[in-house]
Structures are given as C-alpha cells and as structure tokens.
Design a protein around this motif. Structure first.
Motif, PDB file in Angstrom:
ATOM      1  N   LEU A   1       0.976  -1.295   0.199  1.00  0.00           N
ATOM      2  CA  LEU A   1       0.187   0.060  -0.240  1.00  0.00           C
ATOM      3  C   LEU A   1       0.915   1.209   0.335  1.00  0.00           C
ATOM      4  CD1 LEU A   1      -2.827  -1.225   2.307  1.00  0.00           C
ATOM      5  CD2 LEU A   1      -2.771  -1.370   0.070  1.00  0.00           C
TER       6      LEU A   1
ATOM      7  N   TYR B   1      -5.006   5.502   5.744  1.00  0.00           N
ATOM      8  CA  TYR B   1      -4.413   4.691   4.315  1.00  0.00           C
ATOM      9  C   TYR B   1      -6.081   5.130   4.323  1.00  0.00           C
ATOM     10  CZ  TYR B   1      -4.446   2.105   0.036  1.00  0.00           C
ATOM     11  OH  TYR B   1      -4.040   2.024  -1.291  1.00  0.00           O
TER      12      TYR B   1
ATOM     13  N   PHE C   1      -8.900   2.504   1.287  1.00  0.00           N
ATOM     14  CA  PHE C   1      -8.524   1.684   0.852  1.00  0.00           C
ATOM     15  C   PHE C   1      -9.997   2.498  -0.253  1.00  0.00           C
ATOM     16  CE2 PHE C   1      -7.372  -1.195   4.400  1.00  0.00           C
ATOM     17  CZ  PHE C   1      -5.812  -1.348   3.776  1.00  0.00           C
TER      18      PHE C   1
ATOM     19  N   GLN D   1      -7.994   5.064  -2.048  1.00  0.00           N
ATOM     20  CA  GLN D   1      -5.918   4.149  -2.310  1.00  0.00           C
ATOM     21  C   GLN D   1      -5.018   5.452  -1.755  1.00  0.00           C
ATOM     22  OE1 GLN D   1      -5.409   2.101  -6.189  1.00  0.00           O
ATOM     23  NE2 GLN D   1      -6.374   0.509  -5.483  1.00  0.00           N
TER      24      GLN D   1
END
Length: 170
Positions: free
Chosen positions: A118, A158, A160, A163
């Motif tokens: 990530l 972070y 998802f 992103q």
C-alpha cells in the motif's frame, strides 16, 4: 475465555493457551529456538496467528488452530508488526527491503494470497503500529523514529477506497 501467551523455558519459545474458566493450560506450539512474537486470535477465535523467526532476521507469519496442530506458514519476510481485519478476511503487515532501504505496509488475504503493498517509507521512518478501522475501509499506522531518544512519530490513515494516505497527527 481463552488467553494465548508465549513462554520461554531454557531459551526456547513456545505458545500456550489458558482456559480461564477451568484454569487449565494447553501447549499449542512446542518449544522452538526461533523467537515467537505478535500473536493474534482470528476474528472467529478458531485460529492463532503469530510471527516466528531467527533473532535479527526477517520472520514468517504462521497460523495454527487455537486448540493446537501443525502451524501453516502464511507469509515470509515480514517484520513484527501485524493486524487482522475485524471482518476476519485480511491481514496487514510490514515488510522491510534491505536493498531498497525501505519499509512497506502491505495487506493480503488470511491465507497469504493477493498480497498488495500500500505505501512505502524510507528505512529511517519505520512503520511500527497498525490498526484497522471497524469498517475495514482504512488502516491507521504510526511511523517515525523513537530509538534515538527523541520522539518523532506521526500517525497516518490509509483509505482503501481512494487509495490515499492522510496525515492525522505529527
């Protein structure tokens, strides 16, 4: 009412399970000369995830049944930071790349498949704590240096869906 714990006898680590209602102990993993760290129960309580490896080397993630059995190796080359998602489907973990001098925050399915990196940080900014949101939609992580006597830590999140990462505190 179960508690998993690591015990060291004669320099060997092993994993034990304590049933609180009956006050009994059960050995889950026999003594090993490898260091065992960061145990976590799966969301359903049926499995225990743990990191095991030689001192000073990258380690591997394993899963074993909460009542014992043969551990399955899930991932290689991870550091001792991990978090299981609340829905019990994913795991977040940190890897270090010596050649690139970087840390990466990654996620994978509980069986180790579909591993995705990530974010990446320079080696001087280790990622040392991870937490999933209750909705599985984001990860909060701490990065920074604390070993020099100065505390220089930042919290990031972070997302998802987008992103992207966002600084929460510095």
């Amino acid at each position: 009412n179960l508690v998993a714990y690591i015990t060291q006898i004669n320099g060997l680590d092993s994993i034990w399970l304590r049933q609180l209602t009956t006050n009994t102990n059960l050995q889950i993993l026999p003594p090993s000369d490898e260091v065992i760290r960061r145990m976590r129960f799966s969301a359903d309580g049926q499995s225990i995830f743990f990191i095991k490896g030689k001192q000073g080397n990258a380690s591997s993630l394993f899963r074993t049944a909460a009542i014992g059995g043969v551990p399955q190796q899930i991932l290689n080359g991870i550091e001792d930071v991990l978090a299981l998602s609340p829905d019990g489907k994913k795991i977040a973990f940190v890897k270090m790349s010596e050649p690139k001098k970087t840390w990466s925050l990654s996620v994978a399915n509980l069986d180790g498949s579909e591993e995705v990196s990530l974010i990446t940080r320079f080696i001087t900014e280790p990622i040392w704590s991870i937490a999933w949101s209750n909705t599985n939609q984001s990860l909060t992580f701490a990065t920074g240096e604390t070993r020099t006597g100065q505390t220089n830590v930042s919290l990031f999140q972070y997302d998802f869906k987008t992103q992207t990462e966002k600084l929460l505190t510095q």
